[in-house]
Write a protein that holds these residues in place. Structure first.
Motif, PDB file in Angstrom:
ATOM      1  N   LYS A  67       0.829  -1.209   0.000  1.00  0.00           N
ATOM      2  CA  LYS A  67       0.000   0.000   0.000  1.00  0.00           C
ATOM      3  C   LYS A  67       0.864   1.260   0.000  1.00  0.00           C
ATOM      4  N   ILE A  68       1.995   1.200   0.684  1.00  0.00           N
ATOM      5  CA  ILE A  68       2.914   2.340   0.672  1.00  0.00           C
ATOM      6  C   ILE A  68       3.434   2.572  -0.744  1.00  0.00           C
ATOM      7  N   LYS A  69       3.758   1.493  -1.451  1.00  0.00           N
ATOM      8  CA  LYS A  69       4.210   1.617  -2.839  1.00  0.00           C
ATOM      9  C   LYS A  69       3.113   2.214  -3.717  1.00  0.00           C
ATOM     10  N   VAL A  70       1.866   1.803  -3.492  1.00  0.00           N
ATOM     11  CA  VAL A  70       0.742   2.347  -4.267  1.00  0.00           C
ATOM     12  C   VAL A  70       0.611   3.842  -4.005  1.00  0.00           C
ATOM     13  N   VAL A  71       0.709   4.231  -2.739  1.00  0.00           N
ATOM     14  CA  VAL A  71       0.600   5.655  -2.383  1.00  0.00           C
ATOM     15  C   VAL A  71       1.725   6.450  -3.045  1.00  0.00           C
ATOM     16  N   GLU A  72       2.944   5.903  -3.034  1.00  0.00           N
ATOM     17  CA  GLU A  72       4.071   6.599  -3.666  1.00  0.00           C
ATOM     18  C   GLU A  72       3.842   6.756  -5.162  1.00  0.00           C
ATOM     19  N   LYS A  73       3.340   5.721  -5.814  1.00  0.00           N
ATOM     20  CA  LYS A  73       3.072   5.791  -7.252  1.00  0.00           C
ATOM     21  C   LYS A  73       1.975   6.814  -7.551  1.00  0.00           C
ATOM     22  N   LEU A  74       0.893   6.782  -6.781  1.00  0.00           N
ATOM     23  CA  LEU A  74      -0.190   7.754  -6.966  1.00  0.00           C
ATOM     24  C   LEU A  74       0.305   9.172  -6.717  1.00  0.00           C
ATOM     25  N   SER A  75       1.155   9.341  -5.706  1.00  0.00           N
ATOM     26  CA  SER A  75       1.695  10.671  -5.390  1.00  0.00           C
ATOM     27  C   SER A  75       2.564  11.198  -6.523  1.00  0.00           C
ATOM     28  N   ARG A  76       3.407  10.329  -7.094  1.00  0.00           N
ATOM     29  CA  ARG A  76       4.248  10.751  -8.222  1.00  0.00           C
ATOM     30  C   ARG A  76       3.384  11.183  -9.403  1.00  0.00           C
ATOM     31  N   GLU A  77       2.352  10.411  -9.695  1.00  0.00           N
ATOM     32  CA  GLU A  77       1.477  10.762 -10.813  1.00  0.00           C
ATOM     33  C   GLU A  77       0.753  12.079 -10.549  1.00  0.00           C
ATOM     34  N   MET A  78       0.274  12.254  -9.324  1.00  0.00           N
ATOM     35  CA  MET A  78      -0.423  13.484  -8.982  1.00  0.00           C
ATOM     36  C   MET A  78       0.509  14.688  -9.091  1.00  0.00           C
ATOM     37  N   GLU A  79       1.724  14.566  -8.594  1.00  0.00           N
ATOM     38  CA  GLU A  79       2.683  15.671  -8.666  1.00  0.00           C
ATOM     39  C   GLU A  79       3.045  16.001 -10.111  1.00  0.00           C
ATOM     40  N   SER A  80       3.153  14.987 -10.945  1.00  0.00           N
ATOM     41  CA  SER A  80       3.443  15.209 -12.365  1.00  0.00           C
ATOM     42  C   SER A  80       2.317  16.004 -13.024  1.00  0.00           C
ATOM     43  N   LYS A  81       1.082  15.628 -12.716  1.00  0.00           N
ATOM     44  CA  LYS A  81      -0.069  16.342 -13.285  1.00  0.00           C
ATOM     45  C   LYS A  81      -0.152  17.767 -12.747  1.00  0.00           C
ATOM     46  N   LYS A  82       0.170  17.945 -11.471  1.00  0.00           N
ATOM     47  CA  LYS A  82       0.171  19.293 -10.901  1.00  0.00           C
ATOM     48  C   LYS A  82       1.199  20.176 -11.598  1.00  0.00           C
ATOM     49  N   ARG A  83       2.384  19.615 -11.847  1.00  0.00           N
ATOM     50  CA  ARG A  83       3.426  20.396 -12.540  1.00  0.00           C
ATOM     51  C   ARG A  83       2.976  20.759 -13.951  1.00  0.00           C
ATOM     52  N   LEU A  84       2.320  19.826 -14.642  1.00  0.00           N
ATOM     53  CA  LEU A  84       1.829  20.106 -15.992  1.00  0.00           C
ATOM     54  C   LEU A  84       0.797  21.232 -15.971  1.00  0.00           C
ATOM     55  N   ILE A  85      -0.141  21.184 -15.035  1.00  0.00           N
ATOM     56  CA  ILE A  85      -1.151  22.245 -14.919  1.00  0.00           C
ATOM     57  C   ILE A  85      -0.480  23.569 -14.584  1.00  0.00           C
ATOM     58  N   SER A  86       0.516  23.557 -13.708  1.00  0.00           N
ATOM     59  CA  SER A  86       1.237  24.795 -13.373  1.00  0.00           C
ATOM     60  C   SER A  86       1.951  25.360 -14.590  1.00  0.00           C
ATOM     61  N   LYS A  87       2.560  24.490 -15.395  1.00  0.00           N
ATOM     62  CA  LYS A  87       3.227  24.941 -16.614  1.00  0.00           C
ATOM     63  C   LYS A  87       2.222  25.583 -17.567  1.00  0.00           C
ATOM     64  N   ILE A  88       1.065  24.947 -17.724  1.00  0.00           N
ATOM     65  CA  ILE A  88       0.025  25.507 -18.602  1.00  0.00           C
ATOM     66  C   ILE A  88      -0.429  26.861 -18.067  1.00  0.00           C
ATOM     67  N   ASP A  89      -0.693  26.942 -16.768  1.00  0.00           N
ATOM     68  CA  ASP A  89      -1.127  28.213 -16.166  1.00  0.00           C
ATOM     69  C   ASP A  89      -0.073  29.301 -16.357  1.00  0.00           C
ATOM     70  N   ASN A  90       1.189  28.955 -16.132  1.00  0.00           N
ATOM     71  CA  ASN A  90       2.274  29.931 -16.315  1.00  0.00           C
ATOM     72  C   ASN A  90       2.351  30.392 -17.768  1.00  0.00           C
ATOM     73  N   ALA A  91       2.263  29.449 -18.694  1.00  0.00           N
ATOM     74  CA  ALA A  91       2.338  29.788 -20.120  1.00  0.00           C
ATOM     75  C   ALA A  91       1.136  30.633 -20.541  1.00  0.00           C
ATOM     76  N   MET A  92      -0.037  30.295 -20.017  1.00  0.00           N
ATOM     77  CA  MET A  92      -1.239  31.076 -20.355  1.00  0.00           C
ATOM     78  C   MET A  92      -1.104  32.514 -19.855  1.00  0.00           C
ATOM     79  N   GLY A  93      -0.374  32.699 -18.771  1.00  0.00           N
ATOM     80  CA  GLY A  93      -0.163  34.041 -18.232  1.00  0.00           C
ATOM     81  C   GLY A  93       0.659  34.937 -19.143  1.00  0.00           C
ATOM     82  N   THR A  94       1.383  34.350 -20.084  1.00  0.00           N
ATOM     83  CA  THR A  94       2.206  35.157 -21.000  1.00  0.00           C
ATOM     84  C   THR A  94       1.424  35.621 -22.226  1.00  0.00           C
ATOM     85  N   LEU A  95       0.232  35.084 -22.406  1.00  0.00           N
ATOM     86  CA  LEU A  95      -0.553  35.409 -23.605  1.00  0.00           C
ATOM     87  C   LEU A  95      -1.307  36.715 -23.436  1.00  0.00           C
TER      88      LEU A  95
END
Length: 150
Positions: A67-95
């Protein structure tokens, strides 16, 4: 010149922006659920002890570790998606506001070009060209690694 694969990838991310945000929230809920499950796991004892064993871990320990491994995997995926959304938000701010509004209406809200044009009091085809130019502006901001990897 912008790579066509990056263009399609960026358009895909923009079209799935709301879905990605929902996935982040659902991943967080899933992590909380899995953590609640393994924090409530306890060992079961029986009245009679059978005999010595050379086993170094128990089924409870194995379950908790899995279960700890599952939580770590889910956390990595969530953090990756958060970074992608942050990148999109930052890029949208330049438009410019018009570019940003066109992407929001077309990609985030899913309106067709006629509706986007009507809302902005512009021609739908012209809005399409503005969107393409705006995406070309944000590609190097979102996919920074690709810029330096080549």
């Amino acid at each position: 010149m912008i790579n066509k694969d990056l263009l399609k990838k960026t358009e895909g991310v923009l079209l799935n922006y709301k879905t990605i945000k929902a996935e982040i929230n659902n991943l967080l809920l899933e992590i909380e659920e899995v953590e609640a499950e393994y924090k409530g796991v306890s060992d079961i004892t029986y009245g009679e002890k059978t005999g010595a064993t050379n086993k170094f871990n128990s089924s409870v320990e194995n379950e908790v570790l899995n279960k700890i491994k599952v939580v770590e995997k889910l956390s990595r995926e969530m953090e990756s998606k958060k970074r992608l959304i942050s990148k999109i938000d930052n890029a949208m701010g330049t438009l410019e506001e018009t570019e940003k509004r066109i992407i929001e209406l077309r990609c985030f809200e899913g309106y067709n070009w006629n509706k986007v044009g009507m809302i902005l009091n512009m021609d739908g085809d012209y809005c399409c060209r503005i969107k393409r130019a705006a995406i070309n502006k944000i590609i190097p901001l979102v996919w920074v690694f690709n810029k330096y990897a080549n």
